[in-house]
Write a protein that holds these residues in place. Structure first.
Motif, short mmCIF file in Angstrom:
data_model
loop_
_atom_site.label_atom_id
_atom_site.label_comp_id
_atom_site.label_asym_id
_atom_site.label_seq_id
_atom_site.Cartn_x
_atom_site.Cartn_y
_atom_site.Cartn_z
N ASP A 301 -14.70 -4.82 7.34
CA ASP A 301 -14.28 -3.44 7.52
C ASP A 301 -13.01 -3.22 6.71
O ASP A 301 -12.03 -3.94 6.87
N LYS A 302 -13.04 -2.19 5.86
CA LYS A 302 -11.89 -1.95 4.98
C LYS A 302 -10.75 -1.26 5.72
O LYS A 302 -9.59 -1.39 5.38
N GLU A 303 -11.07 -0.42 6.68
CA GLU A 303 -10.11 0.29 7.56
C GLU A 303 -9.14 1.18 6.77
O GLU A 303 -9.54 2.23 6.28
N GLU A 304 -7.86 0.81 6.60
CA GLU A 304 -6.92 1.71 5.91
C GLU A 304 -7.36 1.93 4.46
O GLU A 304 -8.20 1.19 3.93
N ASP A 305 -6.78 2.94 3.79
CA ASP A 305 -7.23 3.34 2.45
C ASP A 305 -6.40 2.74 1.33
O ASP A 305 -6.95 2.34 0.29
N LEU A 306 -5.08 2.69 1.49
CA LEU A 306 -4.19 2.24 0.42
C LEU A 306 -3.12 1.31 0.97
O LEU A 306 -2.75 1.39 2.14
N TRP A 307 -2.60 0.46 0.09
CA TRP A 307 -1.39 -0.32 0.37
C TRP A 307 -0.33 0.07 -0.67
O TRP A 307 -0.62 0.14 -1.87
N LEU A 308 0.87 0.28 -0.21
CA LEU A 308 1.99 0.57 -1.11
C LEU A 308 2.94 -0.62 -1.11
O LEU A 308 3.45 -1.02 -0.07
N ILE A 326 3.44 -0.79 3.14
CA ILE A 326 3.07 0.48 3.77
C ILE A 326 1.56 0.62 3.71
O ILE A 326 0.96 0.55 2.64
N LEU A 327 0.95 0.78 4.90
CA LEU A 327 -0.48 1.04 4.98
C LEU A 327 -0.68 2.55 5.00
O LEU A 327 -0.03 3.25 5.78
N VAL A 328 -1.58 3.06 4.18
CA VAL A 328 -1.82 4.50 4.10
C VAL A 328 -3.24 4.80 4.54
O VAL A 328 -4.20 4.23 4.02
N CYS A 342 -4.52 9.50 14.48
CA CYS A 342 -3.17 8.96 14.68
C CYS A 342 -3.19 7.58 15.33
O CYS A 342 -2.38 6.70 15.01
N ILE A 343 -4.12 7.36 16.27
CA ILE A 343 -4.22 6.06 16.95
C ILE A 343 -4.57 4.95 15.97
O ILE A 343 -4.11 3.80 16.11
N PHE A 348 -4.57 -0.31 12.93
CA PHE A 348 -4.71 -0.99 11.65
C PHE A 348 -3.48 -1.82 11.34
O PHE A 348 -3.57 -2.94 10.80
N LYS A 349 -2.30 -1.28 11.64
CA LYS A 349 -1.08 -2.02 11.34
C LYS A 349 -1.02 -3.32 12.15
O LYS A 349 -0.65 -4.39 11.62
#
Length: 435
Positions: A301-308, A326-328, A342-343, A348-349
């Motif tokens: 599962d990829k879950e979050e979209d971007l990493w900064l 930063i997880l986006v 929001c949850i 994910f973090k």
């Protein structure tokens, strides 16, 4: 043949005119290639300008063709709805004095006391759905003639109570261009009234003007006056060429620099994620990682979209375990942000902290909420509870409009990219940038 062209109207409007036994052609500006065959027979063109959002530049040559027709006697009536000035000048040509300043429909108007104009506004003024002030200056109650920059004869048909014109007739050659407010679904009824009642009265008044109008024809002009007319045409040509050049530059810049950021305000799904990624890259993050691409060869599962990631000196794998991350999460909706959106941030973090054995993380939800509304009119999509929970968890909630404004502010020199990144790293809860 007294043919009428409905430009950017609807099929039902054509049917309305045909029921009135008016020879009618319906066509759209995007189909300009088919216009030349029917334009020469058209004595009247009604144009609906109502494009609240920007679209492609109008076909090259349309304004020049219509201006030629106006010079030869065609009457062009424009219903000016919400939109941009180039969407009008792309049809009628450029007039430097004309600009758009929105006013409230329903306000009282001062109408030219001449009968054809007064007749129209007495009948339809209550149907005005949208209205612009069309010139930058105010004119007194008794002033109904306006000198234009290119010396066309311009008559004020109606103006606001403070004297600013809201309807104009620009006389050009044997024809004219008439700018009217937007009457909404009643535009076609107003057009029908103009054809059947207003135009005949205007023609009657023209015949009453007197038998000596021929005295101003070219064959009677002294050479010094003819020379000035030629100079005027040369100046006009240079002006129109300059306008075309500027329009090309505007189009190029819009396509190459503006459009990728406009997507922050109107895109959804994959396109929105790409727009957010591009915005973060522009703001100078060392690495903006598309999570789907990073794990494309891994079943998970990829879950979050971007990493900064700010560190550019080490591989991504090392940064994930040792550097601040930063997880986006990118979302869009026609309504408010949901609690589930929001949850997911904290969920994910927490998973990434365990997976990468790294607690130096923050999650940010970037949302294009109320995406069908104009950006500046959108409400805050996050509830007070959602904001408080994000603050407790050390996470951020950011609208794509706020991100767009930050990019715009950087381009205007109001804030540095480093400061935008700093505020994104430090601020929690609902993120607003300070410039």
């Amino acid at each position: 043949m007294n043919r009428v062209i409905l430009l950017d109207f609807e099929d039902k409007d054509k049917e309305y005119f045909e029921q009135e036994n008016i020879d009618t052609f319906l066509i759209h500006t995007s189909d300009f290639a088919s216009l030349p065959a029917i334009l020469p027979e058209a004595k009247t063109i009604f144009y609906q300008m109502n494009w609240p959002v920007e679209k492609e530049v109008l076909p090259a040559g349309l304004a020049e063709k219509i201006q030629e027709m106006v010079n030869s006697g065609t009457r062009v009536v424009c219903f000016v709805g919400k939109g941009h000035l180039y969407q009008l000048t792309g049809v009628i040509g450029a007039y430097p004095d004309i600009h758009f300043q929105e006013m409230t429909p329903g306000e009282s108007l001062l109408v030219n006391p001449e009968m054809p104009f007064k007749l129209l506004f007495d009948r339809f003024s209550e149907n005005i759905a949208f209205i612009y002030k069309l010139l930058p200056n105010s004119f007194g109650a008794d002033i109904w003639e306006v000198p234009m920059a290119l010396n066309e004869s311009c008559r004020i048909v109606a103006k606001s109570l403070d004297g600013v014109p809201v309807s104009l007739i620009i006389k050009k050659g044997r024809g004219f261009i008439w700018l009217l407010p937007w009457f909404g679904q009643n535009n076609i009824r107003v057009a029908d009234f103009i054809v059947k009642d207003v135009f005949p009265l205007m023609e009657l008044r023209g015949k009453e003007a007197g038998p000596m109008d021929w005295i101003d024809k070219e064959e009677y002009l002294f050479p010094e006056i003819k020379k000035l007319f030629l100079q005027k045409e040369e100046e006009k040509k240079r002006f129109e060429e300059r306008i075309k050049e500027l329009d090309e530059k505007i189009k190029t810049l819009r396509e190459t620099q503006q459009e990728e950021f406009n997507r922050l305000l109107k895109a959804e799904g994959r396109e929105l994620k790409e727009a957010v990624s591009q915005a973060f890259k522009y703001l100078g993050w060392g690495k903006v990682v598309d999570v789907d691409e990073y794990w494309r060869n891994v079943i998970r599962d990829k879950e979050e979209d971007l990493w900064l990631i700010e560190d550019t000196s080490q591989p991504i794998e090392v940064c994930l375990r040792k550097e601040f991350l930063i997880l986006v999460v990118v979302r869009s909706s026609k309504n408010w942000a949901t609690d589930d959106d929001c949850i997911l941030l904290q969920r994910f973090k927490g998973r990434r902290m365990q997976e990468f054995d790294n607690t130096r993380m923050k999650a940010i939800l970037v949302g294009n909420y109320f995406c069908l509304q104009e950006a500046k009119l959108r409400n805050n999509p996050f509830s007070q509870h959602q904001v408080e929970e994000a603050e407790k968890d050390g996470n951020g909630l950011l609208t794509t409009y706020e991100l767009f404004k930050a990019v715009k502010a950087e381009k205007e020199g109001l804030i540095a990219r480093e400061e935008i990144r700093k505020q994104l790293k430090e601020k929690t809860g609902l993120i607003h940038f300070t410039y």
